[in-house]
Design a protein around this motif. Structure first.
Motif, PDB file in Angstrom:
ATOM      1  N   LEU A 564     121.145 114.740  70.908  1.00  0.00           N
ATOM      2  CA  LEU A 564     120.990 116.177  70.672  1.00  0.00           C
ATOM      3  C   LEU A 564     120.008 116.775  71.678  1.00  0.00           C
ATOM      4  O   LEU A 564     120.263 117.840  72.262  1.00  0.00           O
ATOM      5  CB  LEU A 564     120.513 116.414  69.233  1.00  0.00           C
ATOM      6  CG  LEU A 564     120.270 117.867  68.830  1.00  0.00           C
ATOM      7  CD1 LEU A 564     121.544 118.686  68.958  1.00  0.00           C
ATOM      8  CD2 LEU A 564     119.723 117.944  67.405  1.00  0.00           C
ATOM      9  N   GLU A 566     119.255 115.512  74.616  1.00  0.00           N
ATOM     10  CA  GLU A 566     119.858 115.425  75.943  1.00  0.00           C
ATOM     11  C   GLU A 566     120.829 116.578  76.184  1.00  0.00           C
ATOM     12  O   GLU A 566     120.883 117.146  77.277  1.00  0.00           O
ATOM     13  CB  GLU A 566     120.578 114.084  76.091  1.00  0.00           C
ATOM     14  CG  GLU A 566     121.113 113.828  77.494  1.00  0.00           C
ATOM     15  CD  GLU A 566     121.757 112.458  77.636  1.00  0.00           C
ATOM     16  OE1 GLU A 566     122.330 112.187  78.715  1.00  0.00           O
ATOM     17  OE2 GLU A 566     121.682 111.673  76.676  1.00  0.00           O
ATOM     18  N   SER A 567     121.601 116.938  75.156  1.00  0.00           N
ATOM     19  CA  SER A 567     122.549 118.048  75.299  1.00  0.00           C
ATOM     20  C   SER A 567     121.809 119.369  75.519  1.00  0.00           C
ATOM     21  O   SER A 567     122.236 120.219  76.300  1.00  0.00           O
ATOM     22  CB  SER A 567     123.441 118.137  74.062  1.00  0.00           C
ATOM     23  OG  SER A 567     122.709 118.594  72.929  1.00  0.00           O
ATOM     24  N   ALA A 568     120.668 119.538  74.826  1.00  0.00           N
ATOM     25  CA  ALA A 568     119.906 120.773  74.965  1.00  0.00           C
ATOM     26  C   ALA A 568     119.243 120.887  76.337  1.00  0.00           C
ATOM     27  O   ALA A 568     119.125 121.987  76.897  1.00  0.00           O
ATOM     28  CB  ALA A 568     118.849 120.858  73.867  1.00  0.00           C
ATOM     29  N   LYS A 570     120.236 119.263  79.274  1.00  0.00           N
ATOM     30  CA  LYS A 570     121.126 119.151  80.428  1.00  0.00           C
ATOM     31  C   LYS A 570     122.155 120.277  80.508  1.00  0.00           C
ATOM     32  O   LYS A 570     122.610 120.612  81.604  1.00  0.00           O
ATOM     33  CB  LYS A 570     121.859 117.803  80.399  1.00  0.00           C
ATOM     34  CG  LYS A 570     120.980 116.618  80.711  1.00  0.00           C
ATOM     35  CD  LYS A 570     121.820 115.343  80.779  1.00  0.00           C
ATOM     36  CE  LYS A 570     120.968 114.159  81.193  1.00  0.00           C
ATOM     37  NZ  LYS A 570     121.771 112.906  81.280  1.00  0.00           N
ATOM     38  N   LEU A 571     122.534 120.869  79.383  1.00  0.00           N
ATOM     39  CA  LEU A 571     123.660 121.804  79.370  1.00  0.00           C
ATOM     40  C   LEU A 571     123.192 123.214  79.045  1.00  0.00           C
ATOM     41  O   LEU A 571     122.163 123.417  78.397  1.00  0.00           O
ATOM     42  CB  LEU A 571     124.713 121.336  78.363  1.00  0.00           C
ATOM     43  CG  LEU A 571     125.231 119.900  78.642  1.00  0.00           C
ATOM     44  CD1 LEU A 571     126.070 119.403  77.485  1.00  0.00           C
ATOM     45  CD2 LEU A 571     126.037 119.871  79.932  1.00  0.00           C
ATOM     46  N   GLU A 574     126.435 126.618  74.290  1.00  0.00           N
ATOM     47  CA  GLU A 574     126.720 125.921  73.050  1.00  0.00           C
ATOM     48  C   GLU A 574     128.025 125.133  73.125  1.00  0.00           C
ATOM     49  O   GLU A 574     128.137 124.028  72.596  1.00  0.00           O
ATOM     50  CB  GLU A 574     126.809 126.931  71.889  1.00  0.00           C
ATOM     51  CG  GLU A 574     125.481 127.552  71.513  1.00  0.00           C
ATOM     52  CD  GLU A 574     124.968 128.518  72.581  1.00  0.00           C
ATOM     53  OE1 GLU A 574     125.793 129.054  73.340  1.00  0.00           O
ATOM     54  OE2 GLU A 574     123.739 128.692  72.667  1.00  0.00           O
ATOM     55  N   SER A 576     129.438 123.639  75.689  1.00  0.00           N
ATOM     56  CA  SER A 576     129.227 122.393  76.427  1.00  0.00           C
ATOM     57  C   SER A 576     128.410 121.410  75.603  1.00  0.00           C
ATOM     58  O   SER A 576     128.655 120.193  75.636  1.00  0.00           O
ATOM     59  CB  SER A 576     128.525 122.678  77.757  1.00  0.00           C
ATOM     60  OG  SER A 576     129.299 123.519  78.562  1.00  0.00           O
ATOM     61  N   ARG A 577     127.421 121.925  74.868  1.00  0.00           N
ATOM     62  CA  ARG A 577     126.571 121.036  74.083  1.00  0.00           C
ATOM     63  C   ARG A 577     127.339 120.376  72.937  1.00  0.00           C
ATOM     64  O   ARG A 577     127.195 119.178  72.684  1.00  0.00           O
ATOM     65  CB  ARG A 577     125.371 121.802  73.536  1.00  0.00           C
ATOM     66  CG  ARG A 577     124.408 122.258  74.638  1.00  0.00           C
ATOM     67  CD  ARG A 577     123.325 123.144  74.079  1.00  0.00           C
ATOM     68  NE  ARG A 577     122.490 123.673  75.154  1.00  0.00           N
ATOM     69  CZ  ARG A 577     122.071 124.932  75.237  1.00  0.00           C
ATOM     70  NH1 ARG A 577     122.434 125.797  74.298  1.00  0.00           N
ATOM     71  NH2 ARG A 577     121.319 125.334  76.243  1.00  0.00           N
ATOM     72  N   PHE A 580     129.585 117.821  74.380  1.00  0.00           N
ATOM     73  CA  PHE A 580     128.798 116.653  74.763  1.00  0.00           C
ATOM     74  C   PHE A 580     128.568 115.748  73.556  1.00  0.00           C
ATOM     75  O   PHE A 580     128.743 114.514  73.636  1.00  0.00           O
ATOM     76  CB  PHE A 580     127.462 117.115  75.349  1.00  0.00           C
ATOM     77  CG  PHE A 580     126.516 115.995  75.689  1.00  0.00           C
ATOM     78  CD1 PHE A 580     126.580 115.380  76.930  1.00  0.00           C
ATOM     79  CD2 PHE A 580     125.565 115.554  74.777  1.00  0.00           C
ATOM     80  CE1 PHE A 580     125.715 114.341  77.249  1.00  0.00           C
ATOM     81  CE2 PHE A 580     124.698 114.520  75.088  1.00  0.00           C
ATOM     82  CZ  PHE A 580     124.767 113.927  76.337  1.00  0.00           C
ATOM     83  N   GLU A 604     122.569 129.959  69.126  1.00  0.00           N
ATOM     84  CA  GLU A 604     121.454 130.187  70.044  1.00  0.00           C
ATOM     85  C   GLU A 604     121.273 131.682  70.291  1.00  0.00           C
ATOM     86  O   GLU A 604     122.233 132.440  70.461  1.00  0.00           O
ATOM     87  CB  GLU A 604     121.697 129.490  71.382  1.00  0.00           C
ATOM     88  CG  GLU A 604     120.533 129.678  72.357  1.00  0.00           C
ATOM     89  CD  GLU A 604     120.752 128.947  73.675  1.00  0.00           C
ATOM     90  OE1 GLU A 604     119.811 128.937  74.496  1.00  0.00           O
ATOM     91  OE2 GLU A 604     121.852 128.394  73.871  1.00  0.00           O
TER      92      GLU A 604
END
Length: 610
Positions: A564, A566-568, A570-571, A574, A576-577, A580, A604
């Motif tokens: 979670l 890492e998604s926040a 790198k991307l 929402e 894409s996250r 991911f 977000e």
């Protein structure tokens, strides 16, 4: 079903088979009997001979190991500075009555062996161990192979042993020479019987048993063994023009083999007797077979005929058949199995129709449930929402949604007990109640949960419950209000630096209450917090941490939170996250089935509206 015409009854085929088979067998036997019996006997003799060779090889090896152990203890007490055996060595020598003489030799600078020390029990032993002919015969094999043995032909129970100390390439290696009393070993090779055995050394020819085997036959005997394998057998013609069955086994020390030989003509005397007795046996067998065949063919084929008729009825769709059989053998078992199979086929056809009906109904429930979920992506002012739902079976027990009530954006997420059709019905009840709540002006998350709780309780009567979380974001003030019914708390994700860390995940767990449907009159509390630019909210159900790989390992909370974050970091959005996170789950699963439904929603506050 196409009609099948029987041309030759199975009864007659079976009778012909039962009578002709012994006749053909007997005819073939008359041609091959002698050769087959001979091969069997040869195999037996080879097996017995190999056992003898193996046993004698083991006895020789153990005898040499035993002697070496005694000699090593004595040599370890040799005083090299004084050039003599110390008192301990002498006591060990005197105590072991099988040791008659021990000599320790070493090469000098001229390459000749010189005596370092010796122990002798009597004058006769000293004379024998000093025999230059025997020393010359055993010395080289011992140097080359580490150990050697030689029978003392002038005695009936003694052998000469030699062991190398050090590597053969070492110019200072030593040899232990010992005159050793080995009565059992010498007697084993001197026994008179079917088998004649010798100990053979490639470098020293026959070393034990030469008196029992013609010396001129040794080169022929040596051809039978193969250095690459430890034991084997073969057939040879020796110098007396007779064939011998020969076996060999490696001793396991030096280059020593035990070779045993048997006169083939003597070993196969029993073949003629066996052939004649076999002919009498087969004559009696043929007569008995004629009598049994007539009875057996009638007994066996009657039930098979009934089975044949029954299969035609099955082919016509009549499963109410019953084959009768009075036999308790395989044919009787086949009849019973056929009756059971007919009943099972009838039952399975009924069950298949029922399962097809249930599958159709589940497909309809799945289609209906899909209408309960909103579009996976939505935007409300500064807020963007992305969601994902994957059921563990045809129907799921998770539900999520979003809606706008007045100037507030509501986020709904819940997880009914279990999954499948019963849980899907509860989610339908929750969606229906939410639709009613959305018509109430000024409703807050706490009151919404209270209304949902009453609806779920009335629907399931406390049999199926549901965890739930409702959040409402005021689009004017950016204040988040939420209430929880024992659901896993969502995370407020707020960066405190360049990258988001675990400490930046704030669980929304300030208020909590029992699951929906547990207590009908419970009033749920709510609480507030301020949303800032760039904050993210992540909602999920517990199925996400219960995902398993093929080995049964769970994804778990630690891996879930790491991905979670890492998604926040790198991307950027929402969609894409969420993608991911879904990809990470699928990679971990490796195609295994889900244990529970997986639902996740991300929201977000990421843009300003002009």
């Amino acid at each position: 079903m196409k009609h099948f015409k029987v041309r030759l009854s199975l009864r007659y085929k079976l009778l012909i088979l039962l009578v002709s088979l012994p006749l053909i067998t007997l005819g073939l036997y008359l041609v091959m009997a002698t050769d087959l019996f001979q091969q069997d006997k040869v195999a037996y003799v080879f097996d017995s001979s190999a056992t003898v060779s193996r046993s004698l090889a083991t006895q020789t090896r153990m005898e040499m190991h035993s002697a070496y152990g005694s000699l090593r203890s004595i040599v370890e007490n040799f005083n090299f500075s004084g050039g003599a055996f110390n008192p301990i060595a002498q006591r060990l020598f005197e105590k072991n009555d099988r040791l008659l003489a021990v000599t320790l030799v070493r090469k000098d600078k001229n390459g000749l062996y010189v005596t370092l020390g010796k122990l002798e029990r009597d004058e006769a032993s000293a004379k024998l161990i000093a025999d230059s002919k025997m020393i010359a015969q055993i010395q080289n094999p011992a140097v080359q192979n580490g150990a050697a043995i030689l029978s003392v032909e002038s005695t009936s129970d003694q052998v000469l042993l030699a062991y190398r100390l050090g590597e053969a390439t070492d110019t200072h290696h030593m040899l232990i020479l010992s005159l050793y009393r080995a009565s059992d070993l010498r007697n084993a090779f001197a026994m008179v019987g079917m088998y004649k055995s010798i100990v053979y050394s490639k470098s020293a020819s026959v070393v034990i048993g030469a008196s029992d085997t013609e010396t001129r036959d040794v080169p022929l005997l040596a051809k039978v063994f193969n250095d690459k394998i430890s034991e084997g057998t073969g057939e040879l013609k020796l110098t007396d023009a007779r064939s011998y069955l020969v076996s060999y086994a490696q001793v396991g020390l030096g280059d020593l083999f035990v070779i045993s030989q048997v006169d083939k003509s003597k070993a196969l005397k029993a073949v003629d007797v066996l052939v004649s007795k076999s002919l009498l046996f087969f004559a009696a067998l043929l007569a008995t077979t004629l009598l049994i065949s007539v009875f057996a063919s009638n007994q066996l084929t009657s039930t098979i005929r009934e089975l044949f008729e029954a299969t035609k009825k099955i082919g016509q769709g009549d499963f109410q058949v019953n084959v009768r059989s009075n036999s308790s053998d395989e044919v009787g078992g086949l009849a019973e199995s056929f009756n059971w199979m007919a009943a099972e086929v009838s039952r399975l056809m009924t069950e298949t129709a029922e399962k097809a009906r249930m599958a159709s109904e589940l497909s309809t429930v799945k289609t209906v449930q899909e209408t309960l979920f909103p579009a996976s992506t939505a935007e409300f002012g500064e807020y963007k929402i992305e969601g994902h739902f994957e059921p563990a079976s045809e129907c799921g027990g998770d539900w999520w949604s979003y809606s706008k009530i007045g100037n507030k954006v509501f986020l709904w997420i819940g997880d009914a007990t279990g999954h499948g059709a019963p849980a899907a019905l509860i989610t339908s009840a929750a969606r229906s109640a939410a639709a009613v709540i959305e018509t109430m002006p000024g409703v807050g998350p706490g009151h919404a949960l209270t209304v949902l709780n009453s609806a779920i309780y009335q629907t399931s009567k406390g049999q199926i419950m549901m965890t739930f979380f409702i959040a409402a974001i005021d689009l004017d003030t950016n204040v988040l209000t939420y209430a929880c019914a024992s659901h896993d708390p969502p995370f407020l994700m707020r960066k405190s630096g360049e990258t988001m860390k675990k400490k930046d995940l704030v669980p929304l767990n300030e208020v909590n209450g029992p699951r929906l449907g547990d207590r009908p009159d419970f009033k749920y509390e709510e609480t507030h917090l301020q949303i800032q630019q760039g904050d993210m909210l992540f909602f999920y159900t517990d199925g996400i941490v219960d995902v398993q790989d093929q080995a049964g390992n769970k994804w778990g909370e630690r891996i879930f939170l790491r991905n979670l974050l890492e998604s926040a970091n790198k991307l950027e959005d929402e969609t894409s996250r969420i993608k991911f996170m879904v990809d990470k789950i699928n990679t971990f699963r490796e195609g295994t089935e889900l244990i529970d439904d997986v639902t996740m929603v991300m929201c977000e506050m990421n843009r300003k509206v002009a």
